[in-house]
Design an enzyme around this catalytic site. Structure first.
Site, short mmCIF file in Angstrom:
data_model
loop_
_atom_site.label_atom_id
_atom_site.label_comp_id
_atom_site.label_asym_id
_atom_site.label_seq_id
_atom_site.Cartn_x
_atom_site.Cartn_y
_atom_site.Cartn_z
CG ASP A 209 67.19 43.39 -68.00
OD1 ASP A 209 66.08 43.67 -68.46
OD2 ASP A 209 67.88 44.21 -67.34
C1 GLC Z 1 66.51 47.08 -66.01
C2 GLC Z 1 65.77 46.98 -67.31
C3 GLC Z 1 66.65 47.15 -68.51
C4 GLC Z 1 67.73 48.16 -68.19
C5 GLC Z 1 68.64 47.53 -67.16
C6 GLC Z 1 69.76 48.48 -66.73
O1 GLC Z 1 66.05 46.14 -65.10
O2 GLC Z 1 64.97 45.82 -67.51
O3 GLC Z 1 65.80 47.59 -69.58
O4 GLC Z 1 68.45 48.48 -69.36
O5 GLC Z 1 67.92 47.09 -66.02
O6 GLC Z 1 69.22 49.56 -66.06
#
Ligand code: GLC
Length: 747
Positions: free
Chosen positions: A295
């Site tokens: 993430d």
């Molecule tokens: C965010 C979220 C994740 C998302 C990613 C890209 O922090 O936790 O669910 O897909 O970043 O935006």
């Protein structure tokens, strides 16, 4: 294009000596079994320098949608030219993605195409109900369809990959991201995960209207203590395997192409650096052959968690755990080469990560035509397409849950006057919720507009009454006057979009601001009144249930939310939704879910020394699986094929459902079991099957279910997943509370 030639030459050369390798890995997932793709991957891998390999593991963010020349920092453009970027996220639009892709394909040494990822969570431009609402339909075809339309629009706008479905089980309604998943139950959450993966990925990733899905956030992110986003997760191995892992395994079995690791620690080890979870369970035990992306910055955050002292150690933990791609962390690109030189990681590990990423890129057809998703004409034709809007209206209707109705609904279409009140009545921006991709409020149809379209001759008295969050009651008088001067009253209240979603947990689950006071004031008029709720969290509205005659849960219903609400309120659609998550009476009861244990002292009303509160019931306001209809359903002839079965036998379960009301309608028939004497304690109920059936008024439908020993299996005292002989109950009904039960024995 140079890459194509190189790959073709290598492919031909390798093809002549290919020894017809057996399938790469017999896997429960569908990835990695295509020998031609594997040969192509190998042919490209052989050409790559170590820097180019590490570049494939590096994902950078763009800055949304721009129609002009590529506007993000020149440094990113240079990094792409140097072959140091494998993926971009937040680069949107056929035109913009074309410009960025062109840099990679035509200006880097090997021309390896980028894969573009984006959070297409509940629609791309046409926005569907938030996923928790979509899940409330218990209509897997409808859930798959909303993902399918999202993929069609996203792929038309240059996206190859969505960071969805979010399959985190959520048992704590305070958690902001409860809106993003399918609720509290591992069985139902697994079914929804499968439907969403199929919707996004279609029959083949080679189809230009499909996108690769991403099961996230691996794992147990929804178990954050206190429901506070990103908070510590400390759960038993049994709960992890029984509740939080199943939807991810279901996604692997459905062929999901990617995973995303979660921010949270799990029992002391952040999942992004957790070899036991990523490498050993996901990749080795489950044979997952796609790739896993961290993430956002979660590799770097291991420093903050306190299990790495520098970026070098963070990168080492993540690579050795099995994380293939670094999302916007700039860690892999800066540290992997040193780790390799120091012998902390191997080139084989890097090659495996690259192979997984190239595999998906080949499956998407990006090497054949890197610009196949960059068709501006297709984009113009498909985004907000009228057919998509029609489907969004259908999906939105199905998502809504009738919580109470004391003969107020449906309203007559001949109504002379209707008061439409509340801060979410004439609202377009909040009703599309968070994680609404490129969706825009201006394209949404509000409830007020939906009502006007539905009953064009009725006199509509609109009054906002108050704002969503502020404390001013200056609008109350106008709202009360509007209600006084109308035959029926509709009040639309709830949460702002930015009150649920990432980093949007709530410690209290009341209606914000002075909305409760507004509802109670209007209710004093004793008019035929319905409250429509728009919210991302389950709300503590026991006061409303006690006083207001009708309540419809509309969640955050998306672009077509207004017409969908009007369809239900005026009887053009009979509400059929059921809650995928428990609604507590108060925050003090949390965590509160149906799948609970009996304890040694289950609550007994009159007895002091039993498990209870002295100031609240144990029971929820509305239980898991609950939802009303304009008609009524009667369950009869509940029967089972035997009172005793062996491990290899099948138990048949029958029940008749009669529509005893005057409206045709749909019922979600739910089947639960209880294991009365396991080697470890078992929940008092476990959902094991459901069927959504349409029944015409006055008619009866027989439903049949089958249960096998596998349906009765659980993680035993020795953590083996198997059924144990003993006594069981089987329940059927229209929610997890009002059930009929029978008993049987497993030999
Ligand atoms: C965010 C979220 C994740 C998302 C990613 C890209 O922090 O936790 O669910 O897909 O970043 O935006």
């Amino acid at each position: 294009m140079k890459l194509k030639i190189i790959a073709a030459i290598l492919l031909f050369a390798s093809w002549s000596c290919v020894n017809k390798k057996t399938a790469i890995v017999e896997s429960s997932s569908k990835l990695g079994n295509d020998l031609v793709i594997e040969q192509k991957v190998d042919s490209v891998l052989k050409l790559m320098t170590i820097d180019e390999k590490i570049g494939q593991l590096n994902q950078l963010t763009g800055n949304g949608e721009v129609t002009g020349p590529v506007s993000f920092a020149n440094e990113y453009q240079e990094a792409i030219r140097r072959g140091e970027v494998g993926s971009m996220l937040n680069v949107n639009g056929a035109s913009y993605t074309y410009k960025v892709q062109k840099i990679a394909v035509e200006e880097s040494r090997l021309g390896i195409p980028l894969i573009f990822g984006y959070d297409v969570i509940h629609g791309y431009k046409t926005i569907f109900p938030i996923p928790l609402g979509d899940a409330a339909s218990w209509d897997l075809e409808s859930i798959e369809k909303s993902a399918r339309i999202a993929a069609i629009e996203a792929s038309a706008a240059g996206q190859h990959w969505t960071f969805a479905p979010m399959v985190d089980i959520a048992r704590d309604p305070r958690w902001g991201r409860v809106m993003e998943g399918a609720g509290e139950d591992p069985y139902y959450g697994s079914q929804v995960a499968i439907a969403r993966v199929k919707g996004f990925q279609g029959n083949s990733l080679a189809d230009p209207n499909t996108i690769v899905a991403c099961a996230k956030h691996f794992v147990a992110y929804g178990a954050a203590m206190g429901g506070r986003d990103y908070n510590t997760v400390d759960i038993s191995d049994r709960t992890l395997h029984e509740v939080y892992l199943p939807p991810f395994k279901a996604a692997v079995d459905a062929g999901v192409g990617t995973f995303m690791s979660s921010f949270n620690e799990l029992n002391g080890i952040p999942v992004t650096g957790n070899k036991g979870m990523v490498k050993e369970i996901l990749k080795e035990k489950w044979h997952f052959n796609g790739f896993i992306v961290s993430d956002w910055g979660s590799i770097r955050e291991m420093l903050v968690h306190g299990i790495a002292t520098n970026e070098y150690e963070s990168a080492e933990l993540a690579m050795n755990a099995g994380i293939d791609m670094d999302m916007e962390g700039h860690i892999y690109i800066n540290q992997l080469k040193k780790l390799l030189a120091d012998g902390k990681i191997t080139e084989k590990q890097i090659d495996d990560a690259v192979r997984r990423i190239l595999r998906i890129k080949f499956m998407l057809g990006l090497f054949d035509d890197p610009y196949r998703y960059c068709d501006t004409a297709r984009e113009k034709e498909l985004l907000l397409n009228p057919r998509h809007l029609e489907i969004a209206r259908e999906v939105s209707r199905k998502s809504m849950v009738l919580l109470k109705n004391n003969n107020v609904l449906p309203f007559s279409k001949n109504v002379k006057s209707i008061a439409v009140i509340g801060p979410l009545a004439d609202n377009q921006d909040d009703i599309i919720g968070t994680w609404s991709a490129r969706g825009e409020g201006k394209d949404a149809i509000s409830v007020l507009t939906g009502i006007k379209q539905k009953v064009p001759t009725a006199r509509i008295n609109y009054a906002k009454g108050c704002e969503i969050t502020d404390e001013s009651k200056v609008g109350f008088a106008k709202a009360i006057a509007a209600a006084k001067n109308a035959d029926v009253v509709l009040v639309v209240v709830g949460e702002a979009a930015m009150m649920s979603g990432e980093a949007l947990s709530r410690a209290f689950l009341d209606l914000p601001g002075v909305q409760k006071d507004l509802v109670l004031e209007i209710n004093k008029l004793n008019k035929p009144m319905v409250v429509v709720l728009m919210n991302g969290h389950p709300l503590t509205i026991e006061w409303m249930d006690k006083s207001v005659p009708a309540i419809l849960e509309a969640w955050l219903p998306g672009t077509m939310g207004g017409p969908a609400v009007a369809d239900i309120l005026f009887g053009d659609y009979n509400p059929s939704g059921k809650l995928p998550i428990t609604f507590p009476r108060n925050v003090g009861q949390i965590p509160l879910f149906y799948y609970h244990k009996n304890t040694g002292r289950p609550r007994v009303e009159a007895e002091r020394y039993t498990s209870k509160y002295i100031d609240s019931p144990n029971t929820p306001l509305y239980p898991f699986g609950y939802g009303l209809s304009y008609t009524t359903f009667e369950y009869s002839n509940f029967n089972i094929s035997a009172n005793e079965i062996g491990m290899k036998d099948t138990l048949k379960v029958w029940v008749d459902i009669t529509n005893t009301g005057k409206y045709d309608g749909e019922e979600v028939v739910q089947l639960y079991i209880r294991d009365l004497d396991g080697s470890v304690t078992r929940p008092v109920k476990e959902l094991k099957a459901f069927k959504k059936v349409f029944i015409k008024s006055g008619e009866k439908v027989k439903t049949e279910f089958t249960l096998t020993a596998n349906d009765l299996a659980f993680y035993t005292r020795t953590m083996e997943f198997k059924a144990e002989p003993g006594d069981f109950k089987v329940f059927v009904g229209g929610n997890s509370h009002d059930l009929q039960e029978l008993s049987f024995r497993l030999k």
